[in-house]
Design a protein around this motif. Structure first.
Motif, PDB file in Angstrom:
ATOM      1  N   THR A   1     -10.780 -77.231   7.955  1.00  0.00           N
ATOM      2  CA  THR A   1      -9.408 -76.949   8.373  1.00  0.00           C
ATOM      3  C   THR A   1      -9.355 -76.885   9.896  1.00  0.00           C
ATOM      4  N   VAL A   2      -8.578 -77.761  10.493  1.00  0.00           N
ATOM      5  CA  VAL A   2      -8.438 -77.776  11.949  1.00  0.00           C
ATOM      6  C   VAL A   2      -7.310 -76.833  12.341  1.00  0.00           C
ATOM      7  N   SER A   3      -7.604 -75.892  13.207  1.00  0.00           N
ATOM      8  CA  SER A   3      -6.617 -74.934  13.685  1.00  0.00           C
ATOM      9  C   SER A   3      -6.434 -75.134  15.186  1.00  0.00           C
ATOM     10  N   SER A   4      -5.187 -75.302  15.618  1.00  0.00           N
ATOM     11  CA  SER A   4      -4.949 -75.522  17.044  1.00  0.00           C
ATOM     12  C   SER A   4      -4.917 -74.218  17.822  1.00  0.00           C
ATOM     13  N   THR A   5      -4.778 -73.101  17.114  1.00  0.00           N
ATOM     14  CA  THR A   5      -4.672 -71.799  17.768  1.00  0.00           C
ATOM     15  C   THR A   5      -5.785 -70.879  17.290  1.00  0.00           C
ATOM     16  N   TYR A   6      -6.430 -70.225  18.247  1.00  0.00           N
ATOM     17  CA  TYR A   6      -7.489 -69.259  17.953  1.00  0.00           C
ATOM     18  C   TYR A   6      -7.197 -67.979  18.735  1.00  0.00           C
ATOM     19  N   PHE A   7      -7.807 -66.903  18.282  1.00  0.00           N
ATOM     20  CA  PHE A   7      -7.766 -65.674  19.061  1.00  0.00           C
ATOM     21  C   PHE A   7      -8.921 -65.692  20.062  1.00  0.00           C
ATOM     22  N   SER A   8      -8.668 -65.148  21.232  1.00  0.00           N
ATOM     23  CA  SER A   8      -9.658 -65.159  22.299  1.00  0.00           C
ATOM     24  C   SER A   8     -10.841 -64.260  21.959  1.00  0.00           C
ATOM     25  N   VAL A   9     -11.915 -64.437  22.715  1.00  0.00           N
ATOM     26  CA  VAL A   9     -13.096 -63.593  22.538  1.00  0.00           C
ATOM     27  C   VAL A   9     -12.726 -62.121  22.723  1.00  0.00           C
ATOM     28  N   GLU A  10     -11.901 -61.834  23.747  1.00  0.00           N
ATOM     29  CA  GLU A  10     -11.523 -60.451  24.027  1.00  0.00           C
ATOM     30  C   GLU A  10     -10.708 -59.857  22.878  1.00  0.00           C
ATOM     31  N   ALA A  11      -9.805 -60.667  22.293  1.00  0.00           N
ATOM     32  CA  ALA A  11      -9.012 -60.183  21.168  1.00  0.00           C
ATOM     33  C   ALA A  11      -9.889 -59.917  19.951  1.00  0.00           C
ATOM     34  N   LEU A  12     -10.847 -60.815  19.697  1.00  0.00           N
ATOM     35  CA  LEU A  12     -11.756 -60.620  18.570  1.00  0.00           C
ATOM     36  C   LEU A  12     -12.589 -59.356  18.751  1.00  0.00           C
ATOM     37  N   ALA A  13     -13.077 -59.128  19.964  1.00  0.00           N
ATOM     38  CA  ALA A  13     -13.857 -57.917  20.240  1.00  0.00           C
ATOM     39  C   ALA A  13     -13.014 -56.668  20.010  1.00  0.00           C
ATOM     40  N   GLU A  14     -11.757 -56.714  20.459  1.00  0.00           N
ATOM     41  CA  GLU A  14     -10.867 -55.570  20.268  1.00  0.00           C
ATOM     42  C   GLU A  14     -10.592 -55.327  18.786  1.00  0.00           C
ATOM     43  N   GLY A  15     -10.346 -56.411  18.049  1.00  0.00           N
ATOM     44  CA  GLY A  15     -10.092 -56.271  16.619  1.00  0.00           C
ATOM     45  C   GLY A  15     -11.273 -55.708  15.864  1.00  0.00           C
ATOM     46  N   MET A  16     -12.484 -56.191  16.207  1.00  0.00           N
ATOM     47  CA  MET A  16     -13.672 -55.692  15.523  1.00  0.00           C
ATOM     48  C   MET A  16     -13.883 -54.215  15.826  1.00  0.00           C
ATOM     49  N   SER A  17     -13.608 -53.808  17.048  1.00  0.00           N
ATOM     50  CA  SER A  17     -13.737 -52.394  17.403  1.00  0.00           C
ATOM     51  C   SER A  17     -12.769 -51.535  16.590  1.00  0.00           C
ATOM     52  N   LYS A  18     -11.562 -52.038  16.355  1.00  0.00           N
ATOM     53  CA  LYS A  18     -10.582 -51.284  15.565  1.00  0.00           C
ATOM     54  C   LYS A  18     -11.087 -51.083  14.132  1.00  0.00           C
ATOM     55  N   TYR A  19     -11.657 -52.120  13.558  1.00  0.00           N
ATOM     56  CA  TYR A  19     -12.178 -52.007  12.192  1.00  0.00           C
ATOM     57  C   TYR A  19     -13.390 -51.075  12.158  1.00  0.00           C
ATOM     58  N   ASN A  20     -14.267 -51.190  13.131  1.00  0.00           N
ATOM     59  CA  ASN A  20     -15.424 -50.299  13.176  1.00  0.00           C
ATOM     60  C   ASN A  20     -14.997 -48.848  13.369  1.00  0.00           C
ATOM     61  N   GLU A  21     -13.987 -48.617  14.206  1.00  0.00           N
ATOM     62  CA  GLU A  21     -13.483 -47.256  14.406  1.00  0.00           C
ATOM     63  C   GLU A  21     -12.858 -46.704  13.127  1.00  0.00           C
ATOM     64  N   ALA A  22     -12.167 -47.572  12.390  1.00  0.00           N
ATOM     65  CA  ALA A  22     -11.589 -47.141  11.117  1.00  0.00           C
ATOM     66  C   ALA A  22     -12.688 -46.736  10.139  1.00  0.00           C
ATOM     67  N   LEU A  23     -13.768 -47.510  10.109  1.00  0.00           N
ATOM     68  CA  LEU A  23     -14.889 -47.182   9.225  1.00  0.00           C
ATOM     69  C   LEU A  23     -15.524 -45.860   9.620  1.00  0.00           C
ATOM     70  N   LEU A  24     -15.756 -45.673  10.911  1.00  0.00           N
ATOM     71  CA  LEU A  24     -16.332 -44.411  11.381  1.00  0.00           C
ATOM     72  C   LEU A  24     -15.426 -43.237  11.044  1.00  0.00           C
ATOM     73  N   GLY A  25     -14.114 -43.439  11.129  1.00  0.00           N
ATOM     74  CA  GLY A  25     -13.184 -42.368  10.804  1.00  0.00           C
ATOM     75  C   GLY A  25     -13.259 -41.961   9.339  1.00  0.00           C
ATOM     76  N   VAL A  26     -13.336 -42.946   8.448  1.00  0.00           N
ATOM     77  CA  VAL A  26     -13.467 -42.633   7.026  1.00  0.00           C
ATOM     78  C   VAL A  26     -14.768 -41.877   6.766  1.00  0.00           C
ATOM     79  N   CYS A  27     -15.833 -42.319   7.388  1.00  0.00           N
ATOM     80  CA  CYS A  27     -17.128 -41.668   7.174  1.00  0.00           C
ATOM     81  C   CYS A  27     -17.101 -40.220   7.666  1.00  0.00           C
TER      82      CYS A  27
END
Length: 365
Positions: A325-351
């Motif tokens: 699947t060819v996608s013309s739009t991607y999220f930037s490296v900085e956005a991906l890093a921010e998103g992953m941090s949000k998910y990791n923080e959510a996991l830490l919060g549940v724990c």
């Protein structure tokens, strides 16, 4: 006398025809009886058939080191009789750990002895005695917490020998959410949520039931046995997401490099994070119901703003689709890093809220 012989000669073809009909009927009834017995036996046996990987699967991959850097030589991927990457259960094992996750858990292109779960097992046994610890691996590429919930619930019910589960999760939940956003922005109609049967099909290569797409003969126990023990093996060996050399990575990298837009702003992830924390809580509930220790790992990634161009060329995530699947739009490296941090923080919060162990690999690596 001659007349009697003639009558017998005339009766002989008729008796032969009758014998053939009786033999054919007997064979048919015997076949029906055998099929019926097989159907009953298999339907009883398949009640708790849950395998993440096809049991006893054997593959040898030959990853190209120019594509998948740092890997040399052939890599064996060996699945045991329980559908787990790892050795068999043995009486001398004092503690058994099952790792659950996606591609960063299964490490498909690493040899059986080189995956991080194999290294954990090796180092624990060096400290505690040879054979004392067993670590199995049921990661599957692309799996999210939707699948992990089912896997933890079904496998802990099936395998009472498991003492602890180790979960490296989150990245597929995040990238799937971002892909949905990009497809929606491109005008693609939203897909309905998968049914429970579809989720089981996604979570397990082998499971007892069927879904609405299954034809009538695949809903029989014999049809399910075919799917379980033959078709699933063939499908796993022909999996395009695990081609022998890792060529899929080249296509994914090329798609990202040729993108016309890189978004630096994340969409609203509040609803997605609420779903994620709900799923993590359900995983904890299943583990506690089974009396099994649960340990989570946050997901470390290479995503960060100071990557060199050569490092950026190795990236492939953050788009709307997979290799075909060819996608013309991607999220930037900085956005991906921010998103992953949000998910990791959510996991830490549940724990923290549930008083559950969580190793923050993102911070350590």
């Amino acid at each position: 006398m001659a007349e009697r012989i003639r009558r017998r000669a005339r009766a002989l073809p008729a008796s032969r025809t009758k014998l053939r009909i009786q033999t054919a009927a007997l064979l048919f009834l015997s076949l029906v009886a055998c099929v019926g017995i097989a159907e009953v036996v298999l339907s009883i046996r398949l009640v708790d058939e849950y395998y993440v990987w096809p049991p006893n699967l054997r593959r040898v991959l030959h990853p190209d080191p120019s594509i998948l850097h740092g890997i040399t030589g052939p890599s064996r991927l060996t699945i045991n009789s329980f559908g787990v990457r790892g050795g068999p259960f043995a009486p001398e094992q004092r503690y058994r750990i099952l790792a659950v996750g996606g591609s960063t858990t299964i490490c498909s292109y690493l040899d059986d002895t080189e995956t991080w779960t194999a290294v954990v097992e090796q180092r624990l046994n060096e400290r505690l005695g040879a054979g004392a610890i067993w670590v199995g691996n049921v990661g599957r590429p692309g799996h999210k917490t939707q699948q992990h919930m089912l896997q933890v619930d079904r496998l802990l019910s099936k395998h009472r020998e498991i003492d602890a589960i180790l979960l490296l999760i989150g990245i597929n939940d995040m990238t799937s959410r971002l892909a949905l956003q990009l497809r929606a922005d491109a005008g693609e109609a939203p897909q309905p949520p998968p049914s429970p049967a579809i989720l089981e099909r996604q979570a397990f290569s082998i499971f007892p039931g069927w879904d609405e797409r299954s034809t009538w003969y695949l809903r029989t126990a014999i049809g399910r046995w075919w799917t379980i023990h033959l078709k699933s093996q063939l499908n796993a060996k022909a999996d395009p997401e695990q081609d022998e050399r890792g060529l899929f990575a080249m296509a994914l990298r090329r798609n990202r490099q040729e993108a016309s837009e890189f978004r630096r702003q994340l969409p609203d992830l509040s609803e997605a994070l609420a779903d994620y924390t709900r799923n993590v809580n359900k995983i904890i509930d299943s583990a506690e119901d089974a009396g099994v220790r649960v340990v989570f790992l946050t997901q470390p990634t290479i995503w960060r703003g100071d990557l060199t161009q050569a490092e950026r060329n190795l990236l492939w995530g953050g788009g709307a689709g997979w290799a075909n699947t060819v996608s013309s739009t991607y999220f930037s490296v900085e956005a991906l890093a921010e998103g992953m941090s949000k998910y990791n923080e959510a996991l830490l919060g549940v724990c923290r809220d549930r008083d559950v162990e969580c190793i923050d690999l993102q911070a350590k690596l």
